[in-house]
Design a protein around this motif. Structure first.
Motif, PDB file in Angstrom:
ATOM      1  N   SER A   1       0.832  -1.191   0.000  1.00  0.00           N
ATOM      2  CA  SER A   1       0.000   0.000   0.000  1.00  0.00           C
ATOM      3  C   SER A   1       0.873   1.250   0.000  1.00  0.00           C
ATOM      4  N   ALA A   2       0.259   2.379  -0.237  1.00  0.00           N
ATOM      5  CA  ALA A   2       0.991   3.649  -0.219  1.00  0.00           C
ATOM      6  C   ALA A   2       1.583   3.891   1.160  1.00  0.00           C
ATOM      7  N   GLY A   3       0.821   3.551   2.203  1.00  0.00           N
ATOM      8  CA  GLY A   3       1.317   3.750   3.555  1.00  0.00           C
ATOM      9  C   GLY A   3       2.507   2.870   3.867  1.00  0.00           C
ATOM     10  N   GLU A   4       2.450   1.620   3.418  1.00  0.00           N
ATOM     11  CA  GLU A   4       3.584   0.714   3.636  1.00  0.00           C
ATOM     12  C   GLU A   4       4.812   1.195   2.890  1.00  0.00           C
ATOM     13  N   ARG A   5       4.598   1.657   1.671  1.00  0.00           N
ATOM     14  CA  ARG A   5       5.721   2.171   0.881  1.00  0.00           C
ATOM     15  C   ARG A   5       6.306   3.412   1.535  1.00  0.00           C
ATOM     16  N   ASP A   6       5.447   4.268   2.068  1.00  0.00           N
ATOM     17  CA  ASP A   6       5.929   5.483   2.737  1.00  0.00           C
ATOM     18  C   ASP A   6       6.776   5.136   3.954  1.00  0.00           C
ATOM     19  N   SER A   7       6.400   4.078   4.658  1.00  0.00           N
ATOM     20  CA  SER A   7       7.172   3.689   5.843  1.00  0.00           C
ATOM     21  C   SER A   7       8.557   3.158   5.461  1.00  0.00           C
ATOM     22  N   LEU A   8       8.720   2.816   4.194  1.00  0.00           N
ATOM     23  CA  LEU A   8       9.999   2.321   3.676  1.00  0.00           C
ATOM     24  C   LEU A   8      10.664   3.360   2.770  1.00  0.00           C
ATOM     25  N   HIS A   9      10.318   4.626   2.963  1.00  0.00           N
ATOM     26  CA  HIS A   9      10.746   5.682   2.036  1.00  0.00           C
ATOM     27  C   HIS A   9      12.265   5.761   1.873  1.00  0.00           C
ATOM     28  N   ALA A  10      13.002   5.412   2.920  1.00  0.00           N
ATOM     29  CA  ALA A  10      14.462   5.503   2.833  1.00  0.00           C
ATOM     30  C   ALA A  10      15.041   4.502   1.834  1.00  0.00           C
ATOM     31  N   TYR A  11      14.261   3.468   1.514  1.00  0.00           N
ATOM     32  CA  TYR A  11      14.726   2.437   0.578  1.00  0.00           C
ATOM     33  C   TYR A  11      14.234   2.673  -0.851  1.00  0.00           C
ATOM     34  N   VAL A  12      13.269   3.562  -1.045  1.00  0.00           N
ATOM     35  CA  VAL A  12      12.658   3.743  -2.362  1.00  0.00           C
ATOM     36  C   VAL A  12      13.669   4.304  -3.354  1.00  0.00           C
ATOM     37  N   GLU A  13      14.315   5.386  -2.989  1.00  0.00           N
ATOM     38  CA  GLU A  13      15.428   5.968  -3.761  1.00  0.00           C
ATOM     39  C   GLU A  13      16.519   6.314  -2.764  1.00  0.00           C
ATOM     40  N   PRO A  14      17.282   5.329  -2.324  1.00  0.00           N
ATOM     41  CA  PRO A  14      18.273   5.566  -1.273  1.00  0.00           C
ATOM     42  C   PRO A  14      19.249   6.677  -1.639  1.00  0.00           C
ATOM     43  N   SER A  15      19.652   7.421  -0.623  1.00  0.00           N
ATOM     44  CA  SER A  15      20.594   8.519  -0.831  1.00  0.00           C
ATOM     45  C   SER A  15      22.018   7.997  -0.954  1.00  0.00           C
ATOM     46  N   VAL A  16      22.797   8.647  -1.793  1.00  0.00           N
ATOM     47  CA  VAL A  16      24.245   8.456  -1.816  1.00  0.00           C
ATOM     48  C   VAL A  16      24.824   9.578  -0.960  1.00  0.00           C
ATOM     49  N   LEU A  17      25.523   9.214   0.109  1.00  0.00           N
ATOM     50  CA  LEU A  17      26.051  10.208   1.043  1.00  0.00           C
ATOM     51  C   LEU A  17      27.569  10.305   0.920  1.00  0.00           C
TER      52      LEU A  17
END
Length: 332
Positions: free
Chosen positions: A297-313
């Motif tokens: 669901s959108a809510g489940e995806r939002d809770s995993l937002h850090a993995y959707v397009e992970p940052s390069v630091l």
């Protein structure tokens, strides 16, 4: 293999990762895919739920008073946090063996905090801290339950390893003689078959009446209810995916860029292989597939937002780029 993830730095696409994806229904039919499904590959630690099947069917859990939390650890690549070490020790104590009987070797824990705490306490790393110690403890439990020799449980000709080989052959639909066998990082046999066959094998966990169905159901339940034992409490994608979906989706990562996912609601299994073995590509690919399939669901995806397009630091902790999944699934 076809590119499916781009890694940016500023406005430039600095790197690309190529790979393949196979999604199968409970009958083992490929319903969605990307890339070369005939690519021969090891599943590495993603195979642990399959390797645990003979352990469950041996009656070892009942024989030694082990519960589903111990079973979850048998399927784990854990972070060596105290909860993991405790559960592994409980398995060994219940069967009258100790860490010295594990042949998985010693490595620095995945959890930096756990390692630093061990050093502060003056502790010593042993095989119990190996991320595969739960799997190996389970294999020893099989030996105790069946009377097989515990000293040679990691050898290919051992009854347990032969049972695992036959079980994988049955689930994947690949003759035993066509399964290529190597040695895993922890010393036990590891198996290579085509990616489409891996999808078929994991999809059988979702087929009512499939061979080994009762043991499969127990394994899915154990992993889904104890995701933190399968991976760790922090920064483990398979754990976080299971947490976000409350165990409805069961996931297990493997070394060299492999992931297996089983969606118990939709009845679909997905396997992903990154050609260059870089695991950073796995989370955005998996989440894109699950989103495209309507599995989260959108809510489940939002809770995993850090993995959707992970940052390069960079070393300052500043975001300088992104890891972006970019592909279109082929629907069968």
């Amino acid at each position: 293999m076809k590119p499916f993830v781009r890694v940016t730095r500023g406005a430039v696409d600095e790197s690309w990762h190529a790979g393949a994806i196979a999604v199968a229904n409970p009958e083992g039919e490929i319903v969605a895919s990307y890339g070369d499904l005939d690519f021969f590959t090891f599943a590495r630690s993603s195979c642990k739920p399959i390797q645990a099947l003979p352990v469950v069917e041996s009656g070892a859990l009942e024989a030694f008073g082990l519960d589903e939390s111990h079973l979850a650890l048998m399927c784990a690549s854990h972070s060596s946090e105290p909860m993991h070490v405790e559960k592994a020790n409980e398995i060994l104590q219940s069967i009258g063996l100790g860490p010295e009987h594990l042949v998985c070797g010693v490595h620095v824990p995945h959890s930096r905090e756990a390692y630093e705490d061990l050093l502060r306490r003056g502790g010593t790393l042993t095989a119990i801290h190996n991320n595969c110690s739960g799997k190996h403890a389970g294999m020893l439990a099989y030996c105790r339950a069946t009377g097989a020799d515990p000293s040679s449980y990691a050898e290919l000709d051992h009854p347990l390893q032969q049972a695992i080989l036959r079980t994988l052959s049955e689930l994947a639909g690949v003759p035993v003689d066509d399964i290529r066998v190597g040695v895993d990082g922890c010393g036990v046999p590891v198996h290579a078959i085509p990616l489409r066959a891996w999808a078929r094998a994991f999809a059988s966990f979702l087929r009512p009446g499939a061979p080994h169905a009762a043991a499969m159901k127990r394994i899915l339940s154990a992993m889904g209810r104890h995701p933190e034992l399968v991976g760790g409490s922090r920064d483990r994608f398979d754990t976080d995916l299971m947490r976000a979906t409350q165990g409805r989706i069961v996931a297990k990562g493997g070394a060299e860029g492999f992931l297996a996912v089983m969606d118990t609601r939709l009845g679909l299994a997905m396997v992903v292989k990154v050609l260059d073995g870089n695991a950073r590509a796995i989370p955005p690919v998996a989440l894109k597939v699950l989103t495209d399939l309507g599995a989260i669901s959108a809510g489940e995806r939002d809770s995993l937002h850090a993995y959707v397009e992970p940052s390069v630091l960079n070393t300052q902790g500043r975001e300088v780029g992104r890891i972006i999944a970019e592909f279109s699934l082929h629907r069968s």
